[in-house]
Design an enzyme around this catalytic site. Structure first.
Site, short mmCIF file in Angstrom:
data_model
loop_
_atom_site.label_atom_id
_atom_site.label_comp_id
_atom_site.label_asym_id
_atom_site.label_seq_id
_atom_site.Cartn_x
_atom_site.Cartn_y
_atom_site.Cartn_z
N ARG A 252 29.89 -19.82 -33.97
CA ARG A 252 28.91 -19.33 -34.95
C ARG A 252 28.61 -17.86 -34.64
O ARG A 252 28.10 -17.54 -33.56
CB ARG A 252 27.63 -20.18 -34.87
CG ARG A 252 26.56 -19.82 -35.87
CD ARG A 252 25.38 -20.78 -35.71
NE ARG A 252 24.31 -20.50 -36.67
CZ ARG A 252 23.31 -19.65 -36.47
NH1 ARG A 252 23.25 -18.98 -35.31
NH2 ARG A 252 22.38 -19.46 -37.38
N LYS B 56 23.34 -12.67 -28.46
CA LYS B 56 22.12 -13.24 -27.85
C LYS B 56 21.72 -12.51 -26.57
O LYS B 56 22.48 -11.73 -25.99
CB LYS B 56 22.31 -14.74 -27.62
CG LYS B 56 22.25 -15.54 -28.91
CD LYS B 56 22.25 -17.04 -28.67
CE LYS B 56 22.05 -17.80 -29.97
NZ LYS B 56 22.07 -19.27 -29.79
#
Length: 283
Positions: A259, A225
């Site tokens: 995740r 991210k």
């Protein structure tokens, strides 16, 4: 907790959730796996690498994403759910915030719903919760405030903001409980990258143990991210090392699920962190 036909010991182990995006525009792997054959190859590799649960998404939620609608989302995910159920014995999570998509996915075998809007999408606070309660599947409830939680360059105020995040997460959990969702089926996710600025994303990731006070298994999703890219000044395809550090932080903080895109590397990092954690001084 139980997801599909498997039991997960969320009190003492960290499990790996592998990301499968059936979308052409995901921020990390758009176009790479958005047909069934290529997705199955990816999932088979994830299983050989030790993945514990597969998370299938039919709409990108990257910054600036364009919603595709329930019909298109269903068209993208149902064939891969069917194919995975036919070929593999692995729990399936579906990444959706639409109750009609969730209901359809569950009817084809999805074992869990991963809702980035914390059961609050479009002001309808009951329909997704009711679908989950009625079908008995597991639910990952993510924090995604309607009003951004920002530190605005004041990281010293992170405690106050994390308390706000926890209150809002509890409100979403209460929606689930009020609808009849089994407490033992709920996972929470702090929502790194959603309605938060850089400082808040860093503060949440660095203080994950704060979420344990809510009493639910915690899932962390930081894989590749922008918070990692900003910290290290790296493009999306060079953020593996940064992702692995967040995985280690998650294990040490007691997170139950991570995740990720790359299962093998993150599983190895998680296993090593867990082994070292067992040797820490309990005092």
């Amino acid at each position: 907790m139980r997801i599909g036909n498997r039991d997960f010991n969320t009190d003492s182990k960290t499990y790996i959730m592998g990301i499968v995006n059936m979308t052409p525009d995901s921020f990390f792997d758009g176009h790479n796996y958005n047909d069934v054959d290529r997705a199955l190859v990816r999932i088979e590799k994830m299983i050989s690498d030790g993945v514990d649960i597969i998370d299938i998404g039919g709409e990108s939620t990257r910054p600036g994403y364009i919603p595709v609608g329930a019909g298109e989302e269903i068209r993208r995910i149902i064939p891969i759910i069917e194919a995975v159920k036919l070929r593999f014995d692995i729990p399936i999570s579906v990444d959706t915030y639409r109750s009609d998509v969730a209901k359809t996915a569950i009817s084809y075998g999805a074992d869990m719903i991963n809702d980035i809007w914390g059961l609050r999408y479009d002001g309808n606070v009951e329909s997704m919760a009711n679908v989950i309660a009625d079908t008995g599947v597991a639910a990952c409830i993510m924090h995604n405030s309607s009003e951004s939680i920002l530190l605005n360059g004041q990281p010293e105020k992170y405690i106050e903001k994390i308390q706000c995040l926890k209150r809002e997460l509890q409100e979403s959990v209460n929606i689930a409980l009020d609808a009849g969702v089994d407490k033992e089926r709920i996972i929470i996710d702090p929502g790194v990258g959603f309605a938060k600025d850089y400082d808040m994303n860093m503060a949440v990731t660095a203080n994950l143990e704060e979420l344990n006070e809510l009493g639910y298994p915690v899932l962390l999703g930081t894989s590749n991210k922008s918070v990692i890219g900003t910290t290290l000044d790296l493009p999306v395809n060079e953020r593996m090392e940064g992702t692995l550090v967040t995985t280690v932080f998650a294990v040490l903080a007691g997170c139950s699920f991570i995740r990720v895109h790359d299962v093998k590397k993150n599983k190895r990092a998680a296993d090593m962190a867990a082994a070292l954690k067992n040797y820490r001084n309990p005092l």
